[in-house]
Write an enzyme that holds these catalytic residues in place. Structure first.
Site, PDB file in Angstrom:
ATOM      1  N   TYR A 157       0.791  -1.204  -0.001  1.00 53.95           N
ATOM      2  CA  TYR A 157       0.038   0.018   0.083  1.00 53.95           C
ATOM      3  C   TYR A 157       0.815   1.274  -0.139  1.00 53.95           C
ATOM      4  O   TYR A 157       0.592   2.343  -0.727  1.00 53.95           O
ATOM      5  CB  TYR A 157      -0.995   0.253   1.235  1.00 53.95           C
ATOM      6  CG  TYR A 157      -2.116  -0.939   1.243  1.00 53.95           C
ATOM      7  CD1 TYR A 157      -2.884  -1.407   0.356  1.00 53.95           C
ATOM      8  CD2 TYR A 157      -2.072  -2.055   2.495  1.00 53.95           C
ATOM      9  CE1 TYR A 157      -3.800  -2.504   0.363  1.00 53.95           C
ATOM     10  CE2 TYR A 157      -2.919  -2.748   2.489  1.00 53.95           C
ATOM     11  CZ  TYR A 157      -3.922  -3.118   1.321  1.00 53.95           C
ATOM     12  OH  TYR A 157      -4.870  -4.160   1.446  1.00 53.95           O
ATOM     13  N   HIS A 177     -28.923  10.972  13.732  1.00 52.03           N
ATOM     14  CA  HIS A 177     -29.298   9.736  14.296  1.00 52.03           C
ATOM     15  C   HIS A 177     -29.434   8.832  13.041  1.00 52.03           C
ATOM     16  O   HIS A 177     -30.098   7.747  13.210  1.00 52.03           O
ATOM     17  CB  HIS A 177     -30.247   9.589  15.227  1.00 52.03           C
ATOM     18  CG  HIS A 177     -30.434  10.601  16.211  1.00 52.03           C
ATOM     19  ND1 HIS A 177     -29.550  10.574  17.348  1.00 52.03           N
ATOM     20  CD2 HIS A 177     -30.789  12.077  16.044  1.00 52.03           C
ATOM     21  CE1 HIS A 177     -29.853  11.553  18.254  1.00 52.03           C
ATOM     22  NE2 HIS A 177     -30.641  12.601  17.317  1.00 52.03           N
ATOM     23  N   SER A 225     -17.683  -7.976  -6.877  1.00 48.79           N
ATOM     24  CA  SER A 225     -18.011  -9.194  -6.086  1.00 48.79           C
ATOM     25  C   SER A 225     -17.572 -10.379  -7.064  1.00 48.79           C
ATOM     26  O   SER A 225     -18.094 -10.308  -8.187  1.00 48.79           O
ATOM     27  CB  SER A 225     -19.263  -9.257  -5.559  1.00 48.79           C
ATOM     28  OG  SER A 225     -19.568 -10.559  -5.222  1.00 48.79           O
ATOM     29  N   ARG A 237     -11.230   0.563   3.028  1.00 50.00           N
ATOM     30  CA  ARG A 237      -9.757   0.271   3.326  1.00 50.00           C
ATOM     31  C   ARG A 237      -9.434   1.446   4.243  1.00 50.00           C
ATOM     32  O   ARG A 237      -8.627   1.278   5.155  1.00 50.00           O
ATOM     33  CB  ARG A 237      -8.930   0.359   1.790  1.00 50.00           C
ATOM     34  CG  ARG A 237      -7.343   0.487   2.261  1.00 50.00           C
ATOM     35  CD  ARG A 237      -6.824   0.375   1.089  1.00 50.00           C
ATOM     36  NE  ARG A 237      -7.003  -0.682   0.128  1.00 50.00           N
ATOM     37  CZ  ARG A 237      -6.369  -0.617  -1.125  1.00 50.00           C
ATOM     38  NH1 ARG A 237      -5.741   0.181  -1.583  1.00 50.00           N
ATOM     39  NH2 ARG A 237      -6.714  -1.797  -1.771  1.00 50.00           N
TER      40      ARG A 237
END
Length: 481
Positions: free
Chosen positions: A14, A155, A285, A299
């Site tokens: 990274y 909220h 996916s 991340r």
């Protein structure tokens, strides 16, 4: 790097090359050599004849350590069980004229601690420009969307409207505080200097035959040669580990800002109102081909949690240092300090990528506003009716009944909010039918959000970024896999 041994993903996957280089073995050991070199120059300038021109010349030619020398030092350390002395030996073999004066009067912490302080400063010099550019790009985003009304959330329940740009200023303000804190921490970093084994400078006082002025001048000269403003006036064998707390705390605080911003974007992605950049060939996916997972923000959240925890390492270490020093700080600092800066570097690189390509979906935002705004507009409707001569109490009851009916359609039947249609078909509200479109204009519900955003970006953000104008760029940051 071998595929058969563990390597931290922070450096192997990274972090940027410039940040990884700062904490590399080559930079560490080369910095030790530069410290020995500058110590020798300072000692010679103050009259130590044992330090010769030939010694300094040889040292100057070998300040960057080679791979072969690193390997030789590893072998030597395996024998002597002391990393600094292993490198003194190898440097002396490379520079035979200097072998007798390398590390003269110094303790190991002269090189290890001063080097660490140099790394802290240099690491901040990598982070600060990245944060500046994150702020600059997010400020542009805020201005672009300063007028776009969006449903506010308190909220995580529907609340009064704000604007997309105003929401971005909430992220921006925290990042500005991080910039302030990081710059303060960077500018406050000094050197340990030349303080001797327990911080008393006894060895240097002996070298200069009791001349206190020369010992003080030596400290000042080394600080000057290494480009620092000052050395800490009091140290034990090490610089106070409280300095590490001061250095890592702004990074921990940055992690909180990054986590909050990334979490907001993740929630907005679920609402389909805003998304992080999504590359054409990116797969969301392995099973669900339609998915567009917010992997960049995920991340950021993941690494922000790690960054926040590293501050505790510095806190705990500083609190248990005994007297002039113990060695239980060594192993943990080799891990926590580089990891903190590597992690912060990754977060900012990722935010640079995100803020360069945030995607907003106005139609989705508009549809959600239409679903909630009728309820929020009831007070405006009541006031408009009162102006037409109606009783507030009667109007309140009329609209209360209609609101509950509309709410039942939304919650129990899964239908759209039809409150306005009910008002339009109720003769009681006929006096204001012609005003309903104006009463339901979203732009009238955002208060001063556009004006607040514009002033904040053009004044507060602009003033904060002014000293950094030369650092601002439009470079695209490629996200690591």
């Amino acid at each position: 790097m071998s595929n058969d041994t563990y390597a931290t993903p922070l450096s192997s996957r990274y972090a940027s090359k410039e940040m990884s280089q700062i904490f590399s073995l080559r930079n560490r050991f080369s910095t030790w050599r530069k410290l020995w070199y500058n110590l020798a120059i300072a000692e010679k300038s103050l009259g130590l004849s044992v330090v010769t021109d030939e010694a300094i010349e040889q040292m100057s030619k070998h300040l960057e350590i080679t791979d072969e020398e690193i390997e030789a030092a590893k072998k030597e350390e395996a024998i002597v069980r002391h990393d600094v002395m292993a490198h003194v030996h190898v440097f002396g073999e490379t520079c035979p004229a200097a072998a007798g004066i390398i590390h003269l009067g110094a303790t190991s912490c002269y090189v290890t601690d001063n080097a660490d302080l140099i790394f802290l400063r240099d690491a901040y010099d990598v982070l600060i420009p990245k944060l500046v550019n994150v702020i600059n790009r997010l400020a542009k985003f805020a201005l672009e969307y300063k007028d776009l009304p969006v449903l506010g959330w308190t909220h995580f329940q529907p609340a009064q409207l704000t604007t997309v740009g105003k929401r971005a200023t909430l992220w921006l303000q925290e990042l500005l505080w991080d910039l302030r804190n990081m710059q303060r921490a960077r500018d406050d970093i000094g050197l340990r200097g030349v303080k001797g084994t327990t911080g008393t400078q006894a060895s240097f006082l002996s070298l200069f035959h009791g001349d206190h002025d020369k010992v003080e001048a030596l400290d000042e000269k080394v600080v000057e040669l290494l480009g620092f403003e000052y050395a800490y006036p009091c140290t034990g064998q090490t610089y106070s580990r409280k300095i590490d707390i001061d250095a890592l705390h702004p990074l921990s605080s940055l992690g909180a800002s990054c986590h909050k911003m990334a979490t907001d974007i993740r929630l907005l992605a679920n609402l389909k109102e805003m998304e992080e950049p999504f590359e054409k060939s990116q797969i969301g996916s392995s099973a669900m081909a339609y998915k567009r997972n917010p992997m960049r923000c995920e991340r950021v959240c993941s690494l922000s949690r790690h960054l926040g925890s590293l501050y505790q390492d510095a806190f705990q270490t500083a609190s248990v240092q005994w007297f002039e020093r113990t060695l239980d700080d060594s192993a943990i600092r080799r891990i926590s300090i580089p990891e903190a800066f590597l992690t912060a570097d990754i977060l900012l690189s990722t935010l640079l990528n995100i803020t360069s390509g945030l995607v907003v979906y106005p139609k989705v935002i508009e549809r959600r506003i239409k679903a909630e705004l009728p309820f929020m507009a009831t007070e405006n409707i009541i006031m408009a009716m009162v102006e037409q001569g109606a009783s507030r109490q009667e109007c309140h009851e009329e609209i209360r009944v209609l609101s509950h009916q509309a709410s039942a359609v939304v919650k129990q039947e899964g239908g759209d909010n039809d409150l306005i249609e009910r008002i339009k078909s109720t003769d009681y509200f006929k006096p204001i039918w012609s005003q309903l479109d104006k009463l339901l204009d979203p732009s009238t519900f955002v208060g001063r959000a556009p004006q607040q955003t514009e002033k904040f970006v053009n004044v507060t953000v602009a003033n904060a970024l002014e000293p950094y104008r030369s650092l601002i760029n439009e470079e695209h940051v490629q996200l690591a896999v």
